[in-house]
Design an enzyme around this catalytic site. Sequence first.
Site, mmCIF file in Angstrom:
data_model
loop_
_atom_site.group_PDB
_atom_site.id
_atom_site.type_symbol
_atom_site.label_atom_id
_atom_site.label_comp_id
_atom_site.label_asym_id
_atom_site.label_seq_id
_atom_site.Cartn_x
_atom_site.Cartn_y
_atom_site.Cartn_z
ATOM 1 N N ARG A 1 -7.652 15.841 -3.326
ATOM 2 C CA ARG A 1 -8.523 14.823 -2.693
ATOM 3 C C ARG A 1 -9.703 15.463 -1.962
ATOM 4 O O ARG A 1 -10.509 14.774 -1.342
ATOM 5 C CB ARG A 1 -7.733 13.985 -1.683
ATOM 6 N N GLU B 1 4.257 14.962 5.989
ATOM 7 C CA GLU B 1 4.053 15.404 7.380
ATOM 8 C C GLU B 1 4.915 14.576 8.335
ATOM 9 O O GLU B 1 5.523 15.119 9.269
ATOM 10 C CB GLU B 1 2.565 15.283 7.753
ATOM 11 N N GLU C 1 -3.550 16.734 -0.932
ATOM 12 C CA GLU C 1 -4.794 16.945 -0.180
ATOM 13 C C GLU C 1 -5.773 17.806 -0.969
ATOM 14 O O GLU C 1 -6.980 17.568 -0.937
ATOM 15 C CB GLU C 1 -4.494 17.614 1.176
ATOM 16 N N GLY D 1 -3.760 17.131 7.991
ATOM 17 C CA GLY D 1 -4.261 16.908 9.347
ATOM 18 C C GLY D 1 -3.225 16.295 10.262
ATOM 19 O O GLY D 1 -3.496 15.986 11.414
ATOM 20 N N ALA E 1 2.963 7.026 0.974
ATOM 21 C CA ALA E 1 1.882 7.602 0.147
ATOM 22 C C ALA E 1 0.896 8.433 0.956
ATOM 23 O O ALA E 1 -0.153 8.822 0.444
ATOM 24 C CB ALA E 1 1.144 6.493 -0.579
ATOM 25 N N GLY F 1 0.470 12.875 4.067
ATOM 26 C CA GLY F 1 0.898 12.513 5.421
ATOM 27 C C GLY F 1 2.321 11.971 5.463
ATOM 28 O O GLY F 1 2.960 12.009 6.527
ATOM 29 N N LYS G 1 0.847 -1.205 0.000
ATOM 30 C CA LYS G 1 0.000 0.000 0.000
ATOM 31 C C LYS G 1 0.877 1.247 0.000
ATOM 32 O O LYS G 1 0.458 2.326 0.432
ATOM 33 C CB LYS G 1 -0.932 0.000 1.216
ATOM 34 N N LEU H 1 -6.233 6.425 2.307
ATOM 35 C CA LEU H 1 -7.490 7.064 1.884
ATOM 36 C C LEU H 1 -8.678 6.118 2.009
ATOM 37 O O LEU H 1 -9.812 6.573 2.129
ATOM 38 C CB LEU H 1 -7.347 7.567 0.444
ATOM 39 N N LEU I 1 -1.794 9.511 4.038
ATOM 40 C CA LEU I 1 -2.964 8.927 4.715
ATOM 41 C C LEU I 1 -3.550 7.764 3.915
ATOM 42 O O LEU I 1 -3.668 7.855 2.691
ATOM 43 C CB LEU I 1 -4.030 10.027 4.851
HETATM 44 C C1 1HE Z 1 -3.144 3.631 -1.259
HETATM 45 C C2 1HE Z 1 -2.588 4.905 -1.082
HETATM 46 C C3 1HE Z 1 -3.196 5.764 -0.117
HETATM 47 C C4 1HE Z 1 -1.463 3.892 -2.613
HETATM 48 N N1 1HE Z 1 -4.256 5.292 0.559
HETATM 49 N N2 1HE Z 1 -4.208 3.215 -0.548
HETATM 50 N N3 1HE Z 1 -2.154 10.342 -0.611
HETATM 51 C C5 1HE Z 1 -2.284 10.394 -1.953
HETATM 52 O O1 1HE Z 1 -3.162 11.027 -2.489
HETATM 53 C C6 1HE Z 1 -1.312 9.564 -2.747
HETATM 54 C C7 1HE Z 1 -2.050 8.418 -3.401
HETATM 55 N N4 1HE Z 1 -1.140 7.453 -3.975
HETATM 56 C C8 1HE Z 1 -0.498 7.627 -5.168
HETATM 57 O O2 1HE Z 1 -0.520 8.701 -5.757
HETATM 58 C C9 1HE Z 1 0.266 6.468 -5.695
HETATM 59 O O3 1HE Z 1 -0.240 5.285 -5.101
HETATM 60 C C10 1HE Z 1 1.793 6.539 -5.451
HETATM 61 C C11 1HE Z 1 2.399 7.608 -6.351
HETATM 62 C C12 1HE Z 1 2.119 6.830 -3.998
HETATM 63 C C13 1HE Z 1 2.418 5.163 -5.807
HETATM 64 O O4 1HE Z 1 2.069 4.796 -7.135
HETATM 65 P P1 1HE Z 1 2.282 3.285 -7.605
HETATM 66 O O5 1HE Z 1 1.916 3.224 -9.059
HETATM 67 O O6 1HE Z 1 3.656 2.829 -7.202
HETATM 68 O O7 1HE Z 1 1.263 2.390 -6.727
HETATM 69 P P2 1HE Z 1 -0.333 2.265 -6.868
HETATM 70 O O8 1HE Z 1 -0.634 1.179 -7.894
HETATM 71 O O9 1HE Z 1 -0.982 3.563 -7.087
HETATM 72 O O10 1HE Z 1 -0.749 1.769 -5.414
HETATM 73 C C14 1HE Z 1 -0.470 0.457 -4.955
HETATM 74 C C15 1HE Z 1 -1.544 0.105 -3.963
HETATM 75 O O11 1HE Z 1 -1.451 0.984 -2.855
HETATM 76 C C16 1HE Z 1 -2.946 0.276 -4.516
HETATM 77 O O12 1HE Z 1 -3.780 -0.662 -3.868
HETATM 78 P P3 1HE Z 1 -4.219 -2.044 -4.579
HETATM 79 O O13 1HE Z 1 -5.052 -2.736 -3.549
HETATM 80 O O14 1HE Z 1 -4.957 -1.613 -5.819
HETATM 81 O O15 1HE Z 1 -2.934 -2.749 -4.902
HETATM 82 C C17 1HE Z 1 -3.317 1.668 -4.051
HETATM 83 O O16 1HE Z 1 -4.713 1.864 -3.954
HETATM 84 C C18 1HE Z 1 -2.684 1.683 -2.680
HETATM 85 N N5 1HE Z 1 -2.413 3.037 -2.206
HETATM 86 N N6 1HE Z 1 -1.545 5.040 -1.935
HETATM 87 C C19 1HE Z 1 -4.741 4.046 0.329
HETATM 88 N N7 1HE Z 1 -2.723 6.972 0.129
HETATM 89 C C20 1HE Z 1 -3.462 13.306 8.285
HETATM 90 S S1 1HE Z 1 -4.014 13.998 6.888
HETATM 91 C C21 1HE Z 1 -2.969 13.476 5.582
HETATM 92 C C22 1HE Z 1 -3.696 13.626 4.298
HETATM 93 C C23 1HE Z 1 -3.020 12.920 3.191
HETATM 94 O O17 1HE Z 1 -2.035 12.255 3.340
HETATM 95 S S2 1HE Z 1 -3.748 13.136 1.674
HETATM 96 C C24 1HE Z 1 -2.687 12.352 0.559
HETATM 97 C C25 1HE Z 1 -3.044 10.928 0.326
#
Ligand code: 1HE
Length: 269
Positions: free
Chosen positions: A146, A123, A143, A151, A73, A120, A36, A77, A75
């Site tokens: 999204r 963070e 964020e 947070g 990656a 996060g 993840k 989500l 939080l």
């Molecule tokens: C996830 C998450 C996640 C990956 N929550 N499941 N963060 C984001 O908006 C970043 C979202 N993630 C991405 O943009 C990409 O996943 C990455 C650039 C980090 C990596 O890409 P990649 O191609 O290596 O991997 P992938 O195929 O996108 O992800 C692999 C798996 O991880 C996949 O799940 P699967 O079950 O389909 O294999 C994804 O869904 C999962 N995954 N990132 C849940 N973030 C306290 S407040 C903080 C607020 C925030 O942090 S907002 C930012 C959230």
Amino acid sequence: MTTVFEPVSGLLATLDLLQTSQAGAVLHLRLNRPAKRNAISDTLIQQLHTAFINLPEATKAVVVSGEGSHFCAGLDLAELVERDIHSAVLHSRQWHAAFDAIQFGSVPVVAVLHGAVVGGGLELATACHIRIAEDSAYFGLPEGQRGIFVGGGGSARIPRLIGVARMSDLMLTGRVFDADEAGHMGLVQYRAADGAGLAKGIALAQRIATNAPMSNFAVMHALPRIADQAQSEGLFTESLMAAVAESTPDAQVRLRAFLEGRAGKVTKS
Ligand code: 1HE
């Protein structure tokens, strides 16, 4: 000389989303949810908190890194969708407690960053004291895209490093900084080639671990607070902290060692 890290036993060994190992005074803590992309679930934030308030006694510095292709990656989500407003505020406060346990904990923490350091994940990185970016590292705050807000302490910590304008840019436009940009703006203090960050992080942690514990405490706890104070209060706090540090037996031993020619000089590295 290679440093041999041994798995940690006891409470930390029960934390399944973290891999912990120790070599002397340095604890290596690796986020261990690579499938993840080390997204921070409720369990992972709780485990981070637990680890940092239960560091093995011998620990004088910590290195944090991420298993797999990305540091973190952000939080998880998948867990966000069902949250109501009250549990959302409590959730954010849980992140604050965990990351405060890092920034204002007992020992300095070095973050080794590669791949995505986003949301996060950024963070978490900014709660650490020293950041090393490998070439592959990139930094963003998705964020905005999204429909949420930071947070995990990002709004308090990130502008203190790079300013409100740059953080606004990350959040409003989805801009991503690469490792060199992050280095130039002071978001990270060190750069490393891909695969070389951990060795660099361990070397820095080993060096940090040789400092007097009270000096490290002062840097971690007094410095950021003084930076937040008005100059007059800051100078007063500094005097108190300096007097405390100077009065420790450790300081006396180290000062005498220098005066008697037994301590290292400051040289160009
Ligand atoms: C996830 C998450 C996640 C990956 N929550 N499941 N963060 C984001 O908006 C970043 C979202 N993630 C991405 O943009 C990409 O996943 C990455 C650039 C980090 C990596 O890409 P990649 O191609 O290596 O991997 P992938 O195929 O996108 O992800 C692999 C798996 O991880 C996949 O799940 P699967 O079950 O389909 O294999 C994804 O869904 C999962 N995954 N990132 C849940 N973030 C306290 S407040 C903080 C607020 C925030 O942090 S907002 C930012 C959230």
